[in-house]
Design a protein around this motif. Structure first.
Motif, short mmCIF file in Angstrom:
data_model
loop_
_atom_site.label_atom_id
_atom_site.label_comp_id
_atom_site.label_asym_id
_atom_site.label_seq_id
_atom_site.Cartn_x
_atom_site.Cartn_y
_atom_site.Cartn_z
N GLY A 224 0.79 -1.23 0.00
CA GLY A 224 0.00 0.00 0.00
C GLY A 224 0.82 1.28 0.00
N ALA A 225 2.10 1.18 -0.33
CA ALA A 225 2.97 2.36 -0.28
C ALA A 225 2.44 3.47 -1.19
N ASP A 226 1.96 3.10 -2.37
CA ASP A 226 1.45 4.12 -3.31
C ASP A 226 0.23 4.83 -2.75
N LEU A 227 -0.65 4.06 -2.09
CA LEU A 227 -1.85 4.67 -1.51
C LEU A 227 -1.48 5.50 -0.28
N ALA A 228 -0.57 4.99 0.50
CA ALA A 228 -0.12 5.72 1.69
C ALA A 228 0.48 7.06 1.29
N ALA A 229 1.21 7.06 0.17
CA ALA A 229 1.84 8.30 -0.31
C ALA A 229 0.84 9.16 -1.08
N ARG A 230 -0.41 8.71 -1.13
CA ARG A 230 -1.46 9.44 -1.85
C ARG A 230 -1.10 9.63 -3.32
N LYS A 231 -0.41 8.63 -3.87
CA LYS A 231 0.01 8.70 -5.28
C LYS A 231 -1.19 8.69 -6.20
N LYS A 232 -1.16 9.59 -7.18
CA LYS A 232 -2.26 9.63 -8.16
C LYS A 232 -1.91 8.72 -9.32
N SER A 233 -1.81 7.42 -9.02
CA SER A 233 -1.46 6.45 -10.06
C SER A 233 -2.66 6.25 -10.97
N LEU A 234 -2.42 5.53 -12.07
CA LEU A 234 -3.48 5.39 -13.09
C LEU A 234 -4.76 4.77 -12.53
#
Lengths: 370, 370
Positions: free
Chosen positions: A275-285
């Motif tokens: 969940g690192a991307d979600l934790a970092a609030r990344k606006k991934s595709l």
């Protein structure tokens, strides 16, 4: 297409049959073992060129580069090495082989190393800018050596890459260097768009924007890798362009899948915390697809993304992206992009036997999630 | 030296006489006006090439580059422009003219732009690493656009530089690109040594270390500029090497004088606050010479450098460097380096008439302090 290239292509096809049995050809239905064998064979050819290039660096700079490649520990002792999948140099060699046969493949090894050096220069810099602390299951270079050294090592790797091509007497090296340099600029613009997007609120970000960003950030270099291989095979301009488009579309598919893995992947395989991307609030595709879906889950996700991350919210956030259709969209998009990639590939290399290696690599990168 | 080059040299000498009257030739006793005219003439030739290269950048990247060059304000409106002295491209053109005449000079314009782009890429990155807030009397790019954008713009300028050479059909462009790429690596190693030195206590830093660092950080690119010009003139290998050495020695002289200016220069001319180098506890060449002088003033300076900077101590610190002989040493070293530079120049270009432009530029950079 000149008759010389047509001739070379014919040779390539003849030879392909026997190479296929060694794991690089075959039909489109390549399996993971075949891709692994292609990557392994590419690494065996490119690694010595990479190592010799890095040996030419001043010691203080070499140390950081070797650490980043996973070939040395931070203290300078040799490491087992986990330099990533090295898909880009494999694409260079596969494209050269597909359009020009084994001689072109052999001639393109230096160019393959140059493409991999460019990729690693961007990783070194992106990690500094994104403050990413882990890469390939190890602490990133900036966390070990500091920002300045990681920036400088990246700068040096770019110079090493373009210097390799400048010193390559092959007639295609000049066009390859011009193409690789233009690609670096596109990669930088892509990373710039990424950092700019991350600063904006999620509400006003469109899917087109993130797709364009992903094409520049990821598609461009995969396309360039294929185009460089085609140039080393002496391919006609339209075939070089088709291979560039093949790589771009496959690259976008790769990024879509990578973003899916960034949310739903197994940390033991990804090397990143869950969940690192979600934790970092990344606006991934998948996240932007979810946010712009107009579903109730999108509203929930927007509310979650507006608040600071709480570990307890991870499962809910993951589920919201899924319920808003982010995962399904990303996987469909990836499949769609792959279909386009196949069309471009078939345009340049109608014979599936010759296109086997490229097909196999493209399928490998999009199969990673399943 | 091939007879073709000998012939070209002969032509160059003939033509020099008339060019000299336009302000680029003349004897060694060149004055500041002559150097200014050479710089102006170089800028007139190189600026359009630089602008067209920058026009090829994506808009978001171009904005940062144009700001850094002083051609645009931060809001994107046109600025009067203060892109620095642009000594490096002038050296490329002067070297090409001295060894190959006006045709070589005209052919080297793109290479001159490439060298200037490399210089500016390193400035963008150095300012980020050194946290320097002012450059050319304006806020540095990272203070305006943030670290990430400044790093990316620097990356893009390096790619633009090497891409320009890759796209240049001139027979020397390949060797020039290889040389410029190798120079970038040396520049990075120099900056790395600089940041490493800044982290160490002043007590264990030797003059040889800082001289080597200054040669890599400053001498290398001035040497490369001259060598690239020589390559575009089709010069023999030993003449290219002599011109590289000329530029390196002149570059070291330039750095010595620049360090002197960093301490004793007038802020109205330097664009930096008075005593900024001393306030930042910079281990510049005069400071290290002073610290290693074994004088009572060296002890005083070491004590001052061990404590945090107090504005009230600025005069005392400046005086300590001077009393410990730091200023005199730097000026003598600069003169010594210039003498060596002249020897190298005379080796490659025995005719002072032909060497006039290079001589004039070299004298200009070391005369800045007086």
């Amino acid at each position: 297409m000149t008759s010389a290239i047509r001739r070379r292509r014919g040779e390539a096809r003849e030879r392909r049959t026997s190479i296929g049995s060694q794991g690089e050809g075959g039909s489109g239905a390549a399996d993971g073992h075949e891709a692994a064998a292609i990557l392994e064979r590419s690494r065996a050819a490119v690694d010595p060129e990479l190592r010799s290039a890095m040996d030419s660096l001043p010691a203080s700079m070499r140390r950081i580069a070797l650490y980043h490649f996973g070939w040395e520990h931070a203290d300078g002792t040799p490491a087992a090495g986990n330099a990533g999948k090295a898909i880009r140099p494999a694409l260079v060699l596969a494209a050269a082989a597909a359009l020009g046969g084994p001689a072109s493949r052999a001639a393109a090894v230096r160019a393959a190393a140059a493409v991999e050096l460019v990729h690693n220069f961007t990783l070194l810099h992106d990690d500094v800018m994104d403050r990413d602390a882990t890469r390939r299951h190890r602490p990133t270079a900036w966390t070990v050596f500091g920002d300045a050294d990681a920036i400088l090592a990246g700068d040096a790797l770019q110079a090493l890459a373009l210097g390799l091509l400048a010193a390559d007497p092959h007639p295609a090296s000049r066009a390859a260097a011009a193409r690789l340099a233009a690609c670096v600029i596109e990669l930088c613009a892509g990373q710039q768009a990424d950092t700019a997007l991350e600063k904006r609120g999620p509400a006003d970000i469109t899917l087109d924007e993130v797709l364009a960003m992903a094409e520049a950030k990821t598609g461009a270099l995969l396309g360039c890798a294929c185009a460089v291989g085609a140039l080393y095979a002496g391919a006609a301009e339209e075939d070089v362009a088709a291979l560039d488009a093949f790589g771009r579309e496959a690259g976008l598919a790769f990024q879509l899948i990578d973003d899916v893995i960034g949310i739903w992947g197994d940390p033991r395989h990804t090397g990143k915390p869950a969940g690192a991307d979600l934790a970092a609030r990344k606006k991934s595709l998948p996240v932007v697809a979810a946010l712009t879906s107009g579903t109730p889950a999108a509203v929930e996700l927007a509310a979650l993304y507006a608040a600071p991350f709480e570990p307890a919210d991870l499962d809910r956030t993951t589920l919201a992206v899924e319920r808003a259709g982010g995962r399904a969209w990303a996987q469909e998009q990836a499949a769609d992009r792959m279909a386009r990639a196949m069309q471009e590939l078939a345009r340049a290399i109608p014979d599936p036997e010759s296109a086997g290696g490229l097909l196999c690599l493209a399928e490998f990168v999009t199969r990673r999630s399943t």
